[in-house]
Design an enzyme around this catalytic site. Structure first.
Site, PDB file in Angstrom:
ATOM      1  N   SER A   1      -6.799   0.764 -10.080  1.00  0.00           N
ATOM      2  CA  SER A   1      -5.944   1.745  -9.379  1.00  0.00           C
ATOM      3  C   SER A   1      -4.656   2.051 -10.136  1.00  0.00           C
ATOM      4  CB  SER A   1      -5.632   1.231  -7.970  1.00  0.00           C
ATOM      5  OG  SER A   1      -6.818   1.045  -7.245  1.00  0.00           O
TER       6      SER A   1
ATOM      7  N   ARG B   1      -8.831  -9.138  -6.739  1.00  0.00           N
ATOM      8  CA  ARG B   1      -9.997  -9.629  -5.990  1.00  0.00           C
ATOM      9  C   ARG B   1     -11.265  -9.575  -6.836  1.00  0.00           C
ATOM     10  NH1 ARG B   1     -11.625  -6.903  -0.661  1.00  0.00           N
ATOM     11  NH2 ARG B   1     -11.184  -5.003  -1.837  1.00  0.00           N
TER      12      ARG B   1
ATOM     13  N   ASP C   1     -10.009   4.318  -5.867  1.00  0.00           N
ATOM     14  CA  ASP C   1     -10.188   3.839  -4.488  1.00  0.00           C
ATOM     15  C   ASP C   1     -10.587   4.947  -3.513  1.00  0.00           C
ATOM     16  OD1 ASP C   1      -7.712   5.025  -4.655  1.00  0.00           O
ATOM     17  OD2 ASP C   1      -6.608   3.430  -3.653  1.00  0.00           O
TER      18      ASP C   1
END
Length: 1250
Positions: A936, A872, A990
């Site tokens: 991540s 994203r 995150d």
């Protein structure tokens, strides 16, 4: 009929002008009669042709040539009979037609008998074949009862035909037209019905043909015989199919005849009206009633033929021959018996019609029965509701029996049965060694009248003494056996083993028992003796016992019914509908006490004057009104009251009455059963009436037979209507399209009345066409049934105990949770210390995020989120002041497999290409913005904008990246493109992003938590404690990586065998042990392992492990959330399990739900213990007695599971009482969070520059 029509025509000419057109109609009538004759002759010819075909079938069957020839001649004979019927209809006066039909019915009976004998021989041959199917008993019984029903209806047709004959003869021409119209219509209805039957018979023949063709010999070693048999079966199939086609044609023709006859009837009416306006009299009413009844009977015969076909098809071909032979013989014998009966009814003239008219209100239509069923359904709902129960007539009492037998019951049980002047003690041995077996020994003991009227203590001392004698006799006094107590008096039950006597009945008047628990009284009496000990497990109602005794042999049994001296029913209801008992899970047997249905006036419109008279003369006027309409205690008395009233009105016994007939109770219900017997019924009627001091004529006996028939039929129909309401409720509770269920039945009326059971079954099937209901007779419901209730209770208790023992290891005490919190704190300190960091399992990684948002952040920021196959890019606009808020735009891009597994340059060039596309999409090409990068994957962070990739996971294998700083790789790719420049400010985890997102909303937020597929936490630690980073001032967010807590063995004492099994088969055995106990990726697998263990031990799914249950990963964690949802009934739990290929009972669903609850609860508690360690550390760091702090939370398990968050928060409250912890759900920590970290970093950087 032609002559009558001509005469009518002549008379019509002499009459007024209104009769002008009758001549033409009469001519038409004549031609139609001729046409009918032609058609029936054709039927005769076709029947003869069927005879020829029967001959062909005969020759095919080796060794039965003679029988086949006989069959052929008989078929021809039947053809001739059909032709005669045609002739009779065509040319003769209507008067003789009925009589001829009676004679022909008798002849057909004789023929059927002969065919029966042949079928028996064919059956013997069939027996020699190996039976291909088992369990045909039920179908055979059904067929037998259908045969009986067909016989009974054929008798009625014969009788009515004769009556039609009698009625038509000897009346004046004035009435003839109208009467012949009525009877023609009747004949039309009958003929049409016969047409339908013949068509159905055709369909059955075709089915038989198909069966013959499809049948393959499955027996071994039969050799040539088997082959011959197969070819013969095929030929028989072909021939029978031809017969089927011909019979279908016959059906169509007969239907045409029916239409023609109806038209003739209509014309006759017009003729009759034209000829005369008088003479309708009572005959018209009687004809109408006969017509209705014959129509109904013909429809029933059609339905029965269909049923017969279905039942025959279902049975295996091997046993069919024998069974059909036996049944046809029975039908033949019964048809022969018709001769006498038909002749007798014919002689009775209008006797039965007179009774039918007299008892018109006792003959209930199907619509009335549907209405009764619907009213009863509403009464059931009233009885189940807490608010409506006090005023409900049907009390719907909870029995606390929560499960039916499953066939695995095992053990030695005692039963006590107290319900009258005698009581029984039984020993029941139930064994399950592959063969379900029940052995019973019993002893009857007397209760003298002085005991029945003495003190309660004396009664229970006597019962205990008899029980002791029985155990002494069987040498089992040294054993403590479980006991079931059948106590058949009105009681209020509060538990399975607690029942308070409401009031004594049946002549008992013992003092100091009413209002007391009878189990306590019995226990006290046993304890006082001291020579044996008993475990009283259950108090049982006899209706519940009936259901349970049948349920052992048929696990579909979920309804109990008693129709004897009294009547009652019980069934398994969903707990969620029983307001009187706490709890919503599972089922419980409801003792309906349905005898009181109608006590509130719900049946007033169908109760007759005789019902009112019965009630007024009873011991309890106005009570048990439904029971008084159907049970054995009142059936004989109803018949007596009707006989007395009809005699008083001069309709019976020449108006004379005897003192015996006038005496209440002298016409017993057993007399009703005797009079309704097939063969000797009329003879029995004569004997019984004579014994009652009467001089009955033949007509009196026939009328008495009909009265008994109407009273017992009404009883069966009403019972069927209420039973249909119960079964429909079960069907709706289960949410199935078609219910398959079994009813266990007991009671003298059901068992001893010759037709009651059949009529009851028929009513239920008529009212519930979408249900398959089986009726099983109970053997000793009050004895064996009580033992079964006890056996089931014992099995459930033993299984529950075994399951709890296994689940105990997953249930953590407060002390254990405090210990987990303490150990987490120790591991945190290790991770923060420079010297101990290397050996620490909880790594406590510095993130270089040194501040949370303060609300002054503003500007446009880019965020990248790379953590899987999708990637994203986000634009995050942060506003402060009056318009404070965050606005986000994002676009998702996929990462092709060849890029994931190519070179590092290709991967980062693709990422930069996506950023370029996004900036163009947003119209911001060439703008340089600060950027936060959520990456991540496992990284070692050395600065806020520097993260060294330790190892690729999640399918990524891009070369040249591991050991490199991912921010440098991204910057190099941006420079290679030379389109734009970006300021990469932060590499973000995150969990930290989650904390920062919530920190923007709540300034107290200093902790981040993720509980989803995986689990992790972070918090703001004092810099002085972070030894891996230089400097003591301020705070830094520490990424705990707490999933690895326990990897050093510090959680071994709370890990179970199921945790070890899950760990062993995981991708990283021995690693992330804490995560494997609390996160969504593993909880479903823990549940599956427990369910496997339960099933292996026989504690679940009846000990049958399905292949699906053996499949890893089948039980996804989302199912835990669904199963534990409060709004989800067990029905949906069962459907989830069915979706997983797990066939479950209601009890299984409860167990699965319990396992899910235990596993999820432990996960939430462990998570809470870890979080308690974190907040207490923050409080102690700051030297506070009380801390107010907010935790930002994200993750599917926390958000979607119905109870996880509440249990976790409760655990934190208990373990950290000095902290007020608020939990705030995060939205998009990896996108918005990354941008906010960047915004905070920019704010701090700008402040430093200033």
């Amino acid at each position: 009929m032609g002559m009558m029509s001509t005469e009518a025509g002549m008379m019509g000419t002499e009459m007024e002008p209104m009769t002008t057109g009758v001549g033409m109609e009469a001519t038409t009538l004549g031609s139609m009669s001729t046409e009918m004759g032609t058609m029936t002759t054709k039927i005769g010819m076709m029947s003869t042709e069927m005879g020829v075909m029967s001959t062909e079938m005969g020759t095919m069957t080796t060794g039965v040539e003679m029988e086949a020839t006989t069959l052929e001649s008989m078929s021809t004979e039947m053809g001739m009979l059909s032709t005669q019927m045609g002739t009779a209809t065509t040319g003769t006066a209507m008067g003789t037609t009925g009589t001829e039909m009676g004679t022909m019915t008798t002849q057909m009976g004789t023929t059927t008998t002969q065919m029966g004998a042949m079928s028996t021989e064919a059956g013997m041959m069939g027996t020699e074949m190996e039976p291909m199917t088992t369990g045909v008993g039920m179908e055979a019984t059904t067929l037998e009862s259908m045969s009986t029903q067909m016989k009974s209806m054929t008798t009625k047709i014969g009788m009515m035909s004769t009556q039609m004959g009698t009625a038509t003869t000897g009346t004046g021409m004035g009435t003839t037209g109208t009467e012949s119209e009525t009877m023609s219509t009747d004949m039309g209805t009958m003929t049409t019905g016969m047409g339908t039957m013949i068509t159905q018979m055709g369909a059955m023949s075709t089915e038989a043909g198909m069966m013959g063709t499809e049948m393959e010999p499955t027996t071994t070693g039969v050799g040539m015989e088997a082959t011959t048999l197969e070819s013969m079966s095929t030929e028989m199939g072909t021939t029978t199919t031809k017969i089927g086609m011909m019979t279908t044609q016959m059906g169509a023709m007969t239907t045409q005849i029916g239409t023609t006859t109806t038209q003739m009837g209509a014309m006759s009416t017009r003729m009759g009206t034209a000829t005369t306006g008088t003479g309708m009299g009572t005959m018209d009413t009687e004809s109408e009633m006969m017509s209705t009844e014959m129509g109904a009977m013909t429809t029933q015969m059609g339905a029965m033929s269909t049923n017969s076909g279905t039942e025959t098809t279902r049975t295996g071909m091997g046993t069919t021959g024998t069974e059909m032979g036996t049944m046809t013989t029975q039908m033949g014998a019964m048809s022969t018996g018709m001769e006498t009966t038909t002749a007798e009814w014919a002689a009775s003239g209008t006797g039965s019609v007179q009774v039918d008219k007299y008892l018109y209100h006792m003959r209930l239509s199907e619509d009335t029965l549907q209405e009764v069923s619907e009213r009863f359904r509403k009464e059931m709902e009233k009885g189940l509701g807490a608010d409506t129960n006090p005023t409900a007539s049907v009390k719907m009492l909870p029995s606390f029996v929560r499960s039916t037998p499953d066939g695995t019951e095992d053990g030695d049980f005692l039963a006590l049965d107290l319900g009258g002047t005698n009581f029984r003690v039984l020993r029941v041995k139930v064994s399950d060694n592959g063969l379900q077996k029940v052995e019973m020994e019993s002893q009857i003991y007397e209760i003298h009248e002085d005991l029945m009227r003495g003190s309660g203590m004396q009664l229970f001392d006597h019962i205990a003494e008899c029980l002791g004698n029985f155990m002494e006799k069987l040498k089992i006094k040294d054993k403590k056996l479980p006991l079931g107590f059948t106590f058949s008096f009105p009681c209020h039950q509060t538990k399975l083993d607690e029942s308070i006597l409401v009031n004594w009945t049946k002549g008992f008047k013992c003092s100091s028992v009413e209002g007391k628990d009878v189990v306590s009284l019995l226990r006290r009496a046993i304890k006082k003796r001291g020579d044996f000990d008993i475990d009283i497990v259950a108090v049982v109602n006899d209706t519940v016992g009936t259901m349970m005794s049948c349920g052992y042999d048929d696990q579909n049994c979920e309804v109990g019914l008693i129709v004897g001296t009294g009547t009652n029913a019980c069934y398994m209801e969903e707990m969620r509908h029983i307001d009187l008992v706490e709890g919503d899970e599972g089922r419980m047997c409801i003792n309906m006490e349905w005898g009181a249905f109608g006590d509130d006036g719900a049946l007033n419109d169908i109760r007759t004057e005789f019902d009112h008279e019965i009630d007024m003369g009873s011991l309890n006027p106005g009570k048990q009104l439904f029971e008084k309409m159907i049970s054995g205690m009142y059936m004989g008395e109803l018949v007596r009251l009707i006989l007395v009233k009809m005699a008083k009105e001069g309709l019976l016994f020449q108006g004379k009455l005897s003192s015996d007939l006038r005496t209440t109770g002298h016409f017993e219900t057993r007399f009703v059963s005797a009079i309704e017997k097939e063969k000797e019924g009329l003879q029995k009627a004569h004997e019984i009436l004579t014994k009652l001091g009467l001089e009955p004529s033949h007509e009196d006996c026939l009328a008495t037979h009909r009265i008994c028939q109407i009273v017992s039929t009404r009883s069966a129909n009403l019972c069927g209507a209420t039973l249909a309401a119960v079964l429909r409720r079960i069907k709706e509770n289960k949410g199935v399209d078609r219910l398959r269920s079994t009813v266990g039945v007991d009671g003298s009326v059901y068992k001893k009345h010759p037709h009651f059971a059949r009529r009851l079954h028929k009513t239920v099937r008529k009212l519930l066409p979408d249900c398959e209901i089986r009726f099983v007779r109970s053997e000793d419901g009050s004895g064996k049934g009580a033992a079964m209730v006890t056996a089931v209770a014992y099995r459930l208790a033993a299984q529950h105990k075994a399951r709890q023992k296994i689940l105990e290891a997953l249930k953590l005490s407060h002390e254990q949770l405090l210990e987990v919190k303490r150990r987490m704190r120790v591991e945190m300190e290790k991770g923060l210390g420079k010297e101990t960091h290397a050996e620490a399992t909880v790594k406590m990684l510095p993130t270089y995020v040194c501040s949370t948002p303060d609300g002054t952040e503003k500007g446009d920021f880019l965020a990248l989120d790379l953590g899987g196959t999708n990637f994203r890019v986000l634009l995050v606009r942060v506003r402060n002041g009056m318009r404070r808020g965050v606005e986000m735009h994002n676009k998702i891009y996929s990462i092709p497999l060849e890029v994931m597994q190519g070179t590092g340059e290709e991967l980062f060039d693709h990422i930069v290409h996506c950023i370029s596309d996004f900036l163009e999409y947003m119209g911001m090409k060439g703008v340089s913005l600060p950027l936060g990068f959520t990456f991540s994957f496992p990284c070692k962070q050395t600065n806020l904008d520097e993260g060294i990739l330790l190892k690729w996971t999640k399918g990524f294998k891009a070369t040249g990246c591991e050991g490199e700083d991912v921010v440098s790789l991204l910057k190099e790719a941006i420079h290679r493109r030379e389109e734009f420049d970006l300021d990469v400010v932060a590499v973000v985890n995150d969990t930290v992003g989650t904390m920062m997102t919530c920190g923007y909303e709540d300034p107290y937020c200093e902790v981040g938590l993720i509980v989803g597929t995986g689990s992790n936490a972070c918090y703001m630690e004092e810099m002085r404690n972070v030894e891996l980073v230089e400097g003591d001032e301020g705070r830094m967010c520490v990424n705990m990586e707490w999933g690895a807590f326990g990897d050093n063995g510090c959680l071994d004492d709370i890990q179970t065998e199921f945790d070890l099994a899950v760990d062993e088969l995981s991708l990283n055995p021995g690693k992330q042990r804490f995560e494997k106990m609390i996160s969504g990726m593993y909880l479903g697998e823990i549940v599956r392992n427990i369910l496997m263990d339960f099933t292996k031990r026989g504690l679940l799914f009846r000990g049958r492990i399905s292949e699906r249950l053996k499949t890893r990963g089948i039980f996804e964690t989302k199912f835990l959330s669904q199963i534990e949802s409060d709004c989800l009934a067990l029905l949906q739990v069962r459907s989830i399990l069915q979706h997983l290929g797990l066939e479950s009972t209601c009890d299984d669903s409860i167990i699965v739900k319990e396992v899910c609850t235990v596993v999820a609860r432990r996960a939430a508690q462990l998570c809470g213990a870890g979080m308690a360690a974190v907040v207490d550390k923050i409080r102690e760091n700051r030297g506070l007695e009380f801390l107010k702090v907010t935790v930002g939370v994200d993750g599917t398990l926390y958000k979607l599971h119905p109870h996880f968050s509440a249990i976790m928060q409760d655990t934190v409250r208990q373990l950290s009482p000095c902290c007020e912890v608020t939990f705030l759900q995060s939205e998009d920590g990896s996108g918005k969070g990354a941008a906010l970290i960047t915004a905070v970093a920019c704010r701090i950087r700008e402040a430093g520059q200033r």
